[in-house]
Write a protein that holds these residues in place. Structure first.
Motif, PDB file in Angstrom:
ATOM      1  N   MET A 177      50.189  41.465  35.272  1.00  0.00           N
ATOM      2  CA  MET A 177      51.122  41.563  36.453  1.00  0.00           C
ATOM      3  C   MET A 177      51.718  40.246  36.585  1.00  0.00           C
ATOM      4  O   MET A 177      52.960  39.935  36.995  1.00  0.00           O
ATOM      5  CB  MET A 177      50.431  41.979  37.472  1.00  0.00           C
ATOM      6  CG  MET A 177      50.044  43.384  37.880  1.00  0.00           C
ATOM      7  SD  MET A 177      49.062  43.924  39.275  1.00  0.00           S
ATOM      8  CE  MET A 177      50.348  43.427  40.518  1.00  0.00           C
ATOM      9  N   MET A 202      54.939  39.471  35.220  1.00  0.00           N
ATOM     10  CA  MET A 202      56.317  40.095  35.910  1.00  0.00           C
ATOM     11  C   MET A 202      56.814  39.158  37.049  1.00  0.00           C
ATOM     12  O   MET A 202      57.588  39.588  37.597  1.00  0.00           O
ATOM     13  CB  MET A 202      55.763  41.483  36.787  1.00  0.00           C
ATOM     14  CG  MET A 202      55.282  42.330  35.563  1.00  0.00           C
ATOM     15  SD  MET A 202      54.723  44.033  36.287  1.00  0.00           S
ATOM     16  CE  MET A 202      54.428  43.778  37.796  1.00  0.00           C
ATOM     17  N   LEU A 203      56.135  38.136  37.257  1.00  0.00           N
ATOM     18  CA  LEU A 203      56.626  37.269  38.371  1.00  0.00           C
ATOM     19  C   LEU A 203      58.092  36.743  38.283  1.00  0.00           C
ATOM     20  O   LEU A 203      58.869  36.817  39.359  1.00  0.00           O
ATOM     21  CB  LEU A 203      55.720  35.993  38.516  1.00  0.00           C
ATOM     22  CG  LEU A 203      54.112  36.069  38.791  1.00  0.00           C
ATOM     23  CD1 LEU A 203      53.717  34.699  38.873  1.00  0.00           C
ATOM     24  CD2 LEU A 203      54.190  36.654  40.464  1.00  0.00           C
ATOM     25  N   GLY A 230      60.439  37.933  36.531  1.00  0.00           N
ATOM     26  CA  GLY A 230      61.430  39.127  36.617  1.00  0.00           C
ATOM     27  C   GLY A 230      61.715  39.646  37.944  1.00  0.00           C
ATOM     28  O   GLY A 230      62.470  40.153  38.269  1.00  0.00           O
ATOM     29  N   TYR A 231      60.414  39.686  38.625  1.00  0.00           N
ATOM     30  CA  TYR A 231      60.460  40.084  40.139  1.00  0.00           C
ATOM     31  C   TYR A 231      61.372  39.268  40.748  1.00  0.00           C
ATOM     32  O   TYR A 231      62.113  39.557  41.684  1.00  0.00           O
ATOM     33  CB  TYR A 231      59.061  40.288  40.657  1.00  0.00           C
ATOM     34  CG  TYR A 231      59.058  40.378  42.123  1.00  0.00           C
ATOM     35  CD1 TYR A 231      59.211  42.039  42.507  1.00  0.00           C
ATOM     36  CD2 TYR A 231      58.746  39.788  43.226  1.00  0.00           C
ATOM     37  CE1 TYR A 231      59.135  42.328  43.700  1.00  0.00           C
ATOM     38  CE2 TYR A 231      58.574  39.967  44.229  1.00  0.00           C
ATOM     39  CZ  TYR A 231      58.812  41.423  44.861  1.00  0.00           C
ATOM     40  OH  TYR A 231      58.726  41.567  46.079  1.00  0.00           O
ATOM     41  N   ASP A 232      61.180  37.956  40.717  1.00  0.00           N
ATOM     42  CA  ASP A 232      61.777  36.953  41.436  1.00  0.00           C
ATOM     43  C   ASP A 232      63.556  37.110  41.193  1.00  0.00           C
ATOM     44  O   ASP A 232      64.008  37.099  42.225  1.00  0.00           O
ATOM     45  CB  ASP A 232      61.254  35.521  41.143  1.00  0.00           C
ATOM     46  CG  ASP A 232      62.030  34.436  41.937  1.00  0.00           C
ATOM     47  OD1 ASP A 232      61.620  34.498  43.160  1.00  0.00           O
ATOM     48  OD2 ASP A 232      63.127  34.003  41.363  1.00  0.00           O
ATOM     49  N   GLY A 262      64.986  39.674  40.082  1.00  0.00           N
ATOM     50  CA  GLY A 262      65.375  41.019  40.726  1.00  0.00           C
ATOM     51  C   GLY A 262      65.620  40.884  42.178  1.00  0.00           C
ATOM     52  O   GLY A 262      66.591  41.493  42.950  1.00  0.00           O
ATOM     53  N   VAL A 263      64.648  40.232  42.984  1.00  0.00           N
ATOM     54  CA  VAL A 263      64.637  40.121  44.116  1.00  0.00           C
ATOM     55  C   VAL A 263      65.949  39.126  44.858  1.00  0.00           C
ATOM     56  O   VAL A 263      66.754  39.757  45.561  1.00  0.00           O
ATOM     57  CB  VAL A 263      63.468  39.567  44.949  1.00  0.00           C
ATOM     58  CG1 VAL A 263      63.578  39.357  46.411  1.00  0.00           C
ATOM     59  CG2 VAL A 263      62.401  40.790  44.855  1.00  0.00           C
TER      60      VAL A 263
END
Length: 189
Positions: free
Chosen positions: A42, A45-46, A48-50, A52-53
């Motif tokens: 996980m 994914m940090l 990519g998540y950042d 995306g957000v």
């Protein structure tokens, strides 16, 4: 024939104990190793998540902080540059405290960065939060694949040792050929 049937019924008639009525035991799973694997996966994914957000949040950030388009572009893209600093420091840190704790540190740094961004009242404060989050993302992107690869490498070494023992029981001309042949099979097969 008659004596064979009598032996089978004699073994079936043994007295039952309390343990005979227990349900079959489930295989114990190492929950700690499973949790480490999930968390290590996980952390990749940090970033990519950042990203995306941030693509959705930037609309509201621009209105709230009244920043220009250039500042928005810098704000969104700078995390990739900041993550280089985290990736550069991650190697030394993992040698010092270990890979697993470096992954924990990466998550903590990213969390602090997210908190700083969430409480930002101006563009400069937001950029400080992006910097801290970028450091955490860089740590995670550098160490997580190394940690995961080491787990698979150690699994491969164990498999090689087991196959070495198993194939050593074969005739000499066949044993070493089988050992090398198995190692040449691509993982996708």
């Amino acid at each position: 024939m008659a004596s064979l049937g009598a032996e089978n019924t004699a073994t079936d008639q043994r007295p039952k104990t309390l343990a005979d009525f227990d349900p079959p035991q489930k295989r114990k799973r190492n929950k700690f190793a499973f949790a480490c694997t999930i968390l290590a996966s996980m952390t990749s994914m940090l970033l990519g998540y950042d990203i995306g957000v941030m693509s959705g949040a930037v609309i509201y950030i621009k209105k709230d902080l009244k920043i220009s388009d250039v500042e928005v572009e810098v704000l969104v893209g700078i995390i990739n540059l900041y993550s280089l600093f985290g990736a550069g420091a991650a190697g030394r840190t993992s040698d010092w405290i270990g890979r697993r704790y470096t992954i924990v540190l990466a998550g903590a740094i990213f969390f602090v960065g997210a908190l700083l961004m969430g409480f930002a009242t101006n563009y400069a404060f937001l950029m400080v939060g992006r910097f801290v989050a970028g450091i955490g993302a860089g740590y995670a992107l550098m160490i997580t694949p190394v940690y995961t690869a080491e787990v698979f490498i150690n699994g491969g070494i164990l498999l090689g040792c087991v196959s070495n023992y198993a194939f050593s029981k074969l005739p000499l001309q066949l044993g070493w050929r089988m050992m090398l042949g198995i190692g040449a099979i691509p993982p996708s097969c």
